[in-house]
Design a protein around this motif. Sequence first.
Motif, short mmCIF file in Angstrom:
data_model
loop_
_atom_site.label_atom_id
_atom_site.label_comp_id
_atom_site.label_asym_id
_atom_site.label_seq_id
_atom_site.Cartn_x
_atom_site.Cartn_y
_atom_site.Cartn_z
N GLU A 72 64.64 16.07 11.65
CA GLU A 72 64.04 16.09 9.95
C GLU A 72 64.85 16.73 9.13
O GLU A 72 65.24 17.83 9.48
CB GLU A 72 62.41 16.44 9.86
N SER A 73 64.88 16.28 8.07
CA SER A 73 65.64 16.76 7.00
C SER A 73 64.77 17.74 6.03
O SER A 73 63.64 17.08 5.67
CB SER A 73 66.23 15.37 5.95
N VAL A 74 65.36 18.94 5.79
CA VAL A 74 64.46 19.89 5.14
C VAL A 74 65.44 20.60 4.04
O VAL A 74 66.46 20.33 4.02
CB VAL A 74 64.00 20.92 5.96
N SER A 125 67.58 21.09 13.95
CA SER A 125 68.24 20.83 15.33
C SER A 125 67.68 21.25 16.44
O SER A 125 67.53 20.63 17.41
CB SER A 125 69.70 21.37 15.26
N LEU A 126 66.48 22.18 16.22
CA LEU A 126 65.75 22.74 17.42
C LEU A 126 64.51 23.11 16.86
O LEU A 126 64.31 23.81 15.85
CB LEU A 126 66.43 23.65 17.92
N ALA A 127 63.30 22.25 17.37
CA ALA A 127 61.97 22.61 16.87
C ALA A 127 61.00 22.97 18.33
O ALA A 127 60.96 22.06 19.02
CB ALA A 127 61.45 21.74 16.18
N HIS A 128 60.65 24.19 18.46
CA HIS A 128 59.66 24.35 19.56
C HIS A 128 58.69 25.51 19.29
O HIS A 128 58.90 26.46 18.43
CB HIS A 128 60.42 25.07 20.69
N LYS A 129 57.54 25.13 19.82
CA LYS A 129 56.41 25.96 19.17
C LYS A 129 56.69 27.36 19.70
O LYS A 129 55.98 28.53 18.88
CB LYS A 129 54.99 25.55 19.82
N ASP A 130 57.55 27.62 20.79
CA ASP A 130 57.68 29.10 21.09
C ASP A 130 58.93 29.82 20.58
O ASP A 130 59.52 30.71 21.07
CB ASP A 130 57.74 29.25 22.53
N MET A 131 59.63 29.06 19.75
CA MET A 131 60.94 29.51 19.46
C MET A 131 61.05 29.16 17.74
O MET A 131 60.44 28.50 17.30
CB MET A 131 62.12 28.78 20.03
N GLU A 132 61.91 30.19 17.13
CA GLU A 132 61.98 29.80 15.68
C GLU A 132 63.03 28.62 15.70
O GLU A 132 64.05 28.21 16.51
CB GLU A 132 62.86 31.17 15.35
N PRO A 133 62.88 27.80 14.69
CA PRO A 133 63.57 26.37 14.51
C PRO A 133 65.17 26.75 14.04
O PRO A 133 65.37 27.93 13.31
CB PRO A 133 62.57 25.84 12.98
N GLU A 134 65.81 26.09 14.46
CA GLU A 134 67.18 25.96 13.84
C GLU A 134 67.80 24.75 13.33
O GLU A 134 67.31 23.67 13.42
CB GLU A 134 68.12 25.95 15.43
N LEU A 135 68.72 25.21 12.22
CA LEU A 135 69.16 24.08 11.44
C LEU A 135 70.45 23.85 11.46
O LEU A 135 71.33 24.66 11.94
CB LEU A 135 68.70 24.50 9.79
N ALA A 140 73.90 14.35 13.15
CA ALA A 140 74.16 14.82 14.45
C ALA A 140 74.94 13.77 15.02
O ALA A 140 75.64 14.24 16.14
CB ALA A 140 72.72 14.56 15.09
N GLN A 141 75.33 12.51 14.68
CA GLN A 141 76.02 11.56 15.35
C GLN A 141 77.56 11.56 14.59
O GLN A 141 78.55 11.53 15.62
CB GLN A 141 75.56 10.02 15.14
N SER A 142 77.69 11.71 13.42
CA SER A 142 79.09 11.54 12.94
C SER A 142 79.68 13.01 12.59
O SER A 142 80.99 13.05 12.53
CB SER A 142 79.04 10.73 11.51
N ARG A 143 78.92 14.01 12.85
CA ARG A 143 79.36 15.39 12.82
C ARG A 143 79.86 15.71 11.33
O ARG A 143 80.84 16.52 11.11
CB ARG A 143 80.43 15.83 13.60
#
Length: 233
Positions: A72-74, A125-135, A140-143
């Motif tokens: 998701e974009s934020v 780029s990373l979203a998990h209930k037990d970890m801090e989110p990463e941006l 993601a595809q074209s870089r």
Amino acid sequence: MSIVLPGERVPAQHVNLKLGPGLLQASNVSSSTNRTSPSIFATRAGSLNHSANGSKWWVENNARRYVPAAQESVIGVVVQKQGEGFRVDIGSAHSANLDGLAFEGATKRNKPNLKVGSLIYARVSLAHKDMEPELECFDAQSRKAEGFGELKGGFLVRCSLRLCRQLLDPKHFLLPLLGSLFPLEIAVGLNGRLWINSQDAKCIIAIARAIEAADPDAQGMGEDDVRTLLEHP
């Protein structure tokens, strides 16, 4: 659109399935074949929604706090520099981490010099209930940056999470209406934040007022009422 409750199975299927807020993929063991198969379950109550092609599914409710979901974009605000990266406020329960190399073309010698208070448009780029989110600040595809990165100038507008998702629907009236009346730059963050920019402060104020008026959690005006508001301020 249908109403789902926590723990209810959701019929989400697609080759490139992406799950948004309120949904979780879990393994289900069949008692007859003793095989595991992935199933999608709701983790919160609300209305079940999906994109036009059925690849993106999520649960919509009147939550006030953003729950990060991958891809998701934020829109975030840099709140701290730490080591080789940054801590970013995205309106969730925890700040997100943004690596200094998570930009198009960034190297250890050539990294963005973001300051505390800088606005950034990023992808979760990373979203998990037990970890801090990463941006990350690239696609993601074209870089490539593809619009992600530092947002300079302009104005930050806060609105409901529901309106942000509505604005991603090409059939929603608001952005085409604003674009027909003003020179407009806009970045839509699914965390309840919009960044807008126009030719002068008067236009920016008018655009911000129209967004607030169209927000379903505020005045909830329709297209005709918003147009009248803009034409007769």
